[in-house]
Motif scaffolding. Structure first.
Motif, short mmCIF file in Angstrom:
data_model
loop_
_atom_site.label_atom_id
_atom_site.label_comp_id
_atom_site.label_asym_id
_atom_site.label_seq_id
_atom_site.Cartn_x
_atom_site.Cartn_y
_atom_site.Cartn_z
N LYS A 69 0.83 -1.20 0.00
CA LYS A 69 0.00 0.00 0.00
C LYS A 69 0.87 1.26 0.00
O LYS A 69 0.60 2.22 -0.74
CB LYS A 69 -0.92 0.00 1.22
CG LYS A 69 -1.84 1.20 1.30
CD LYS A 69 -2.72 1.14 2.54
CE LYS A 69 -3.62 2.36 2.64
NZ LYS A 69 -4.45 2.33 3.86
N LEU A 70 1.93 1.25 0.82
CA LEU A 70 2.82 2.41 0.89
C LEU A 70 3.55 2.61 -0.42
O LEU A 70 3.74 3.74 -0.88
CB LEU A 70 3.81 2.24 2.05
CG LEU A 70 3.22 2.34 3.46
CD1 LEU A 70 4.29 2.02 4.50
CD2 LEU A 70 2.65 3.73 3.70
N ASN B 283 2.51 1.70 -3.38
CA ASN B 283 1.54 2.20 -4.35
C ASN B 283 1.25 3.68 -4.13
O ASN B 283 1.18 4.47 -5.07
CB ASN B 283 0.25 1.39 -4.25
CG ASN B 283 -0.79 1.81 -5.28
OD1 ASN B 283 -0.55 1.72 -6.48
ND2 ASN B 283 -1.93 2.25 -4.80
N GLU B 284 1.08 4.06 -2.84
CA GLU B 284 0.82 5.47 -2.54
C GLU B 284 2.01 6.34 -2.91
O GLU B 284 1.85 7.46 -3.40
CB GLU B 284 0.51 5.63 -1.05
CG GLU B 284 -0.86 5.05 -0.65
CD GLU B 284 -1.10 5.16 0.85
OE1 GLU B 284 -0.14 5.52 1.58
OE2 GLU B 284 -2.23 4.91 1.29
N ASN B 285 3.23 5.79 -2.70
CA ASN B 285 4.43 6.54 -3.04
C ASN B 285 4.52 6.76 -4.55
O ASN B 285 4.85 7.85 -5.03
CB ASN B 285 5.67 5.78 -2.55
CG ASN B 285 6.94 6.57 -2.73
OD1 ASN B 285 7.00 7.77 -2.44
ND2 ASN B 285 7.99 5.92 -3.19
N GLN C 170 1.96 6.72 -6.63
CA GLN C 170 0.90 7.64 -7.01
C GLN C 170 1.29 9.08 -6.70
O GLN C 170 0.98 10.00 -7.46
CB GLN C 170 -0.40 7.29 -6.26
CG GLN C 170 -1.05 6.01 -6.72
CD GLN C 170 -1.47 6.06 -8.18
OE1 GLN C 170 -1.90 7.10 -8.68
NE2 GLN C 170 -1.35 4.95 -8.88
N LEU C 171 2.00 9.26 -5.57
CA LEU C 171 2.46 10.60 -5.21
C LEU C 171 3.47 11.12 -6.23
O LEU C 171 3.42 12.28 -6.64
CB LEU C 171 3.08 10.58 -3.81
CG LEU C 171 3.63 11.91 -3.28
CD1 LEU C 171 2.52 12.95 -3.22
CD2 LEU C 171 4.28 11.72 -1.92
#
Length: 331
Positions: free
Chosen positions: A135-136, A138-140, A142-143
């Motif tokens: 999740k982290l 993927n969020e990274n 996306q960021l």
């Protein structure tokens, strides 16, 4: 993620581990006691049922329990105590399934259920850690994409002032010398700016990007004339492949920015596309400049490529040529 969603997602591993744990705990008990073998399936089923309850308890404690039990140790201890109490409640109904030659039956069962709960608790922790890591990541990513999209939007809204200044200067000169050519130049400039500003996708087809490059080069050729040579060698099968928007155009602009060119010493830029690779190359005729080469454009493009393809661009430079290789993204 809700309790039901989490349980459904972990259902395959729950169904796999519960019977395995049941057999793993029950088999040593039967080998070390005088219990009839016919009771083995029932004991294994009972332990499997406890394992299922343990799974549900640990999912609840790890993901959906109040903040008072944020510590992993307290979550494990609480779930273990509940499982031991559950064993104590139903012990009278299961006492005759296994024959123990000791008075410490309750202690043995407590140790067994603690072992079962600990195994399941550790499996849950490992799954939870892996899901959090993914999740982290993927969020990274996306960021990073959001940051690069913001940078791209800035580039669109702040077209290189040098380019605009030179384009308008060339247009002014052409209007005096050749009005017809000036009209064609203005149409190409208009098309180029329209596409540059209106495009809202980070990835475009190679065909679309090459059209943008052609418009850009046409504008520059009017300015530099014989001082600029532009060639392409494109394999037709690559035209539908994807590439970050402005990728090739920014490399063309980079070549023009850092090299001198005139009719006697033309700058030759070549774009080749074969299989899944794109090569942009130019001969080196470095010009003196007071501006510091920060390579912001190249670094930005490199980050965008790594996000979309997982691979950085490859830059090679020798005494004669500067080359940049990109990976083409399959459609």
């Amino acid at each position: 993620m809700t309790f039901s969603e989490t349980t459904k997602k972990r259902l395959p591993i729950i169904l796999l581990t519960t019977p395995l744990i049941g057999l793993m705990i029950a088999t040593p008990i039967f080998l070390s006691t005088g219990t009839p073998i016919v009771n083995l399936p029932w004991v294994a089923l009972m332990i499997s049922s406890f394992s299922l309850v343990s799974w549900l308890l640990n999912i609840t404690f790890l993901k959906h329990f109040p903040f008072q039990l944020q510590s992993i140790f307290w979550k494990w201890l609480t779930s273990t105590i509940i499982m031991v109490l559950l064993i104590s409640i139903i012990q009278s109904h299961t006492f005759n399934l296994v024959t123990f030659n000791t008075k410490y039956v309750w202690l043995i069962r407590t140790v067994n259920i603690t072992a079962v709960n600990t195994i399941i608790f550790i499996i849950n922790i490992l799954i939870e850690t892996r899901e959090t890591k993914l999740k982290l990541e993927n969020e990274n990513n996306q960021l990073k994409i959001s940051q690069l999209e913001a940078q791209l939007a800035t580039l669109k809204n702040q077209i290189n002032p040098h380019f605009l200044f030179n384009a308008l200067s060339s247009l002014k000169s052409l209007m005096r010398r050749n009005p017809q050519m000036a009209e064609n130049y203005l149409m190409k400039l208009s098309d180029f700016l329209r596409v540059s500003i209106s495009q809202n996708k980070d990835l475009v087809s190679l065909k679309e990007e090459l059209q943008l490059c052609n418009d850009y080069i046409d504008l520059q050729k009017i300015r530099f004339q014989e001082g600029l040579i532009y060639e392409t060698d494109i394999q037709p099968s690559t035209l539908n492949g994807k590439i970050p928007f402005f990728a090739l155009q920014s490399l063309l602009e980079n070549a023009l920015k850092h090299n001198s060119l005139d009719a006697a010493h033309p700058l030759k830029i070549c774009i080749e596309a074969k299989d899944e690779k794109i090569m942009v190359s130019n001969n080196i005729q470095e010009k003196f400049s007071l501006e510091t080469n920060s390579q912001t454009g190249l670094n930005n493009l490199n980050e965008r490529l790594k996000i979309h393809t997982g691979e950085p661009m490859i830059i090679t430079k020798d005494a004669q040529f500067f080359k940049v290789q990109l990976k083409l993204i399959k459609p």
